[in-house]
Scaffold this active site. Sequence first.
Site, PDB file in Angstrom:
ATOM      1  N   SER A 127      -5.083  -9.180   6.338  1.00 45.61           N
ATOM      2  CA  SER A 127      -4.585  -8.073   5.532  1.00 45.61           C
ATOM      3  C   SER A 127      -3.250  -8.425   4.888  1.00 45.61           C
ATOM      4  O   SER A 127      -2.454  -9.172   5.449  1.00 45.61           O
ATOM      5  CB  SER A 127      -4.402  -6.854   6.451  1.00 45.61           C
ATOM      6  OG  SER A 127      -3.642  -5.859   5.803  1.00 45.61           O
ATOM      7  N   TYR A 152      -0.741  -3.058  14.730  1.00 41.31           N
ATOM      8  CA  TYR A 152      -1.949  -3.450  13.976  1.00 41.31           C
ATOM      9  C   TYR A 152      -1.625  -4.673  13.120  1.00 41.31           C
ATOM     10  O   TYR A 152      -2.299  -5.701  13.200  1.00 41.31           O
ATOM     11  CB  TYR A 152      -2.448  -2.308  13.086  1.00 41.31           C
ATOM     12  CG  TYR A 152      -3.316  -2.799  11.957  1.00 41.31           C
ATOM     13  CD1 TYR A 152      -2.803  -2.932  10.660  1.00 41.31           C
ATOM     14  CD2 TYR A 152      -4.628  -3.186  12.182  1.00 41.31           C
ATOM     15  CE1 TYR A 152      -3.587  -3.431   9.631  1.00 41.31           C
ATOM     16  CE2 TYR A 152      -5.419  -3.681  11.159  1.00 41.31           C
ATOM     17  CZ  TYR A 152      -4.885  -3.808   9.882  1.00 41.31           C
ATOM     18  OH  TYR A 152      -5.651  -4.313   8.859  1.00 41.31           O
ATOM     19  N   LYS A 156      -2.811  -8.947  13.289  1.00 39.88           N
ATOM     20  CA  LYS A 156      -3.320  -9.780  12.186  1.00 39.88           C
ATOM     21  C   LYS A 156      -2.487 -11.059  12.075  1.00 39.88           C
ATOM     22  O   LYS A 156      -3.013 -12.161  11.910  1.00 39.88           O
ATOM     23  CB  LYS A 156      -3.283  -9.020  10.853  1.00 39.88           C
ATOM     24  CG  LYS A 156      -4.270  -7.880  10.741  1.00 39.88           C
ATOM     25  CD  LYS A 156      -5.720  -8.362  10.870  1.00 39.88           C
ATOM     26  CE  LYS A 156      -6.705  -7.214  10.727  1.00 39.88           C
ATOM     27  NZ  LYS A 156      -8.106  -7.637  10.970  1.00 39.88           N
TER      28      LYS A 156
HETATM   29  C1  WQD Z   1      -2.019   3.963   0.716  1.00 38.60           C
HETATM   30  C2  WQD Z   1      -0.898   4.785   0.094  1.00 38.60           C
HETATM   31  C3  WQD Z   1       0.412   6.040   1.666  1.00 38.60           C
HETATM   32  C4  WQD Z   1      -2.739   8.786   2.881  1.00 38.60           C
HETATM   33  C5  WQD Z   1      -3.369   0.337   5.355  1.00 38.60           C
HETATM   34  C6  WQD Z   1      -3.247  -0.931   6.158  1.00 38.60           C
HETATM   35  C7  WQD Z   1      -4.035  -2.006   5.487  1.00 38.60           C
HETATM   36  C8  WQD Z   1      -5.441  -1.539   5.351  1.00 38.60           C
HETATM   37  C9  WQD Z   1      -5.466  -0.288   4.462  1.00 38.60           C
HETATM   38  C10 WQD Z   1      -6.964  -1.865   7.163  1.00 38.60           C
HETATM   39  C11 WQD Z   1       0.392   4.727   0.905  1.00 38.60           C
HETATM   40  C12 WQD Z   1      -0.331   6.964   0.706  1.00 38.60           C
HETATM   41  C13 WQD Z   1      -2.054   7.752   2.259  1.00 38.60           C
HETATM   42  C14 WQD Z   1      -2.384  10.125   2.603  1.00 38.60           C
HETATM   43  C15 WQD Z   1      -0.693   9.355   1.097  1.00 38.60           C
HETATM   44  N1  WQD Z   1      -5.963  -1.209   6.626  1.00 38.60           N
HETATM   45  N2  WQD Z   1      -1.051   8.053   1.388  1.00 38.60           N
HETATM   46  N3  WQD Z   1      -1.361  10.368   1.710  1.00 38.60           N
HETATM   47  O1  WQD Z   1      -1.125   2.087   4.412  1.00 38.60           O
HETATM   48  O2  WQD Z   1      -1.399   0.864   2.171  1.00 38.60           O
HETATM   49  O3  WQD Z   1      -2.752   0.149   4.108  1.00 38.60           O
HETATM   50  O4  WQD Z   1      -4.714   0.704   5.146  1.00 38.60           O
HETATM   51  O5  WQD Z   1      -7.629  -2.750   6.741  1.00 38.60           O
HETATM   52  O6  WQD Z   1      -4.007  -3.149   6.305  1.00 38.60           O
HETATM   53  O7  WQD Z   1      -1.893  -1.333   6.185  1.00 38.60           O
HETATM   54  O8  WQD Z   1      -3.250   2.307   3.023  1.00 38.60           O
HETATM   55  O9  WQD Z   1      -4.593   4.212   2.255  1.00 38.60           O
HETATM   56  O10 WQD Z   1      -3.138   4.505   4.327  1.00 38.60           O
HETATM   57  O11 WQD Z   1      -2.086   4.356   2.090  1.00 38.60           O
HETATM   58  O12 WQD Z   1       0.249   9.614   0.316  1.00 38.60           O
HETATM   59  O13 WQD Z   1      -2.978  11.122   3.132  1.00 38.60           O
HETATM   60  O14 WQD Z   1      -1.295   6.147   0.066  1.00 38.60           O
HETATM   61  O15 WQD Z   1       1.733   6.536   1.864  1.00 38.60           O
HETATM   62  O16 WQD Z   1       1.485   4.736   0.001  1.00 38.60           O
HETATM   63  P1  WQD Z   1      -1.999   1.385   3.422  1.00 38.60           P
HETATM   64  P2  WQD Z   1      -3.329   3.900   2.976  1.00 38.60           P
END
Ligand code: WQD
Length: 342
Positions: A127, A152, A156
């Site tokens: 990731s 997490y 990785k």
């Molecule tokens: C994306 C953006 C949140 C939810 C993680 C892991 C990565 C992979 C994908 C596993 C961020 C914003 C999110 C919400 C929001 N995981 N958000 N409201 O954190 O970039 O990546 O998930 O494979 O390894 O690190 O993904 O989709 O959680 O968030 O505003 O209800 O959306 O703050 O900016 P992230 P995400």
Amino acid sequence: MKGKILVTGGTGYIGSHTVVELQNAGYEVIIIDNLSNSNKNVVDGIEKITGIRPIFKELDCTDKEEMRNLFSQYPGINGIIHFAASKAVGESVQKPLLYYRNNLDSLLNLLELMPEFNIESFVFSSSCTVYGQPDTLPVTENAPIKPALSPYGNTKQIAEEIIQDTVHSGASLKSIILRYFNPIGAHPSAEIGELPLGVPQNLVPFVTQTAAGLRKELSVFGDDYNTPDGSCIRDYINVVDLAKAHVIAVTRMLENKMKKPVEIFNLGTGKGLSVLEIIQTFEKVTGVKLPYKIVGRREGDIEKVWADPEFANKELGWTAKESVEDTLLSAWKWQLHVMENN
Ligand code: WQD
């Protein structure tokens, strides 16, 4: 058949889409999954798409004896794509030992068993989280690895080091490490997609569930970042594009085309989009107004990250092709399919 591939975590989100593309490419697939974060009927969805039912065994990769029995039961496996892992960033902060035990034991078991069964090719699901907040953007594979912001992310990083050290020790192992950015969307057939159990942690499933009226409104975690509209930026990549990269990677290994025993690739589009841009795009392509509110930042979030995918584009001959518009539409189509069938 082009070969027999074991896909761990193969009923999961990225795993299931990869199984479809492996079958489309002529590979025989064996799925193992402990169903801790997925559903067995995903196998039906895969069969509906490809017409081929993959072998499925409910198994936990942390159970070494069971894993040894599997390899004995299915000789002639040519390669492994290892997805099986716990992957919720927030949960990993609450339950670090579960994450270290699950994610590292499963990897160690596979690497220890592979030589017993003359399996040398290993694709690892990593990731972009290993980069933390990169100093420069877009981020290349040579960017420094930053201290992980969550257990997490740390699993990785540690996993990548375990692979590197094992190869360096002279083990007959070769590995392609794929660092995903933010996988989103679903197969265009809407037969498979992202099935988050419980409250979705990731943005897009929360968006589609809110649009479907299953959630009251989306919370946008902060609009006071140093970005054009204040919300965080990510590189959102279509899950089918991502799956196709795995087929290219495993084929590269089986055809002995690797240039080093460990190769690392960033799998992203090379384009960053903000949370608010995702919301605006979703509303535009679906015609559905999305209720949301701006709330405080989420602990552990980085501000902005997007890939420089040039190395994967050139070396693998792979490029992310699907537009974010079509990808968000596929996520919406999948959400409607899930509701019609539940
Ligand atoms: C994306 C953006 C949140 C939810 C993680 C892991 C990565 C992979 C994908 C596993 C961020 C914003 C999110 C919400 C929001 N995981 N958000 N409201 O954190 O970039 O990546 O998930 O494979 O390894 O690190 O993904 O989709 O959680 O968030 O505003 O209800 O959306 O703050 O900016 P992230 P995400």
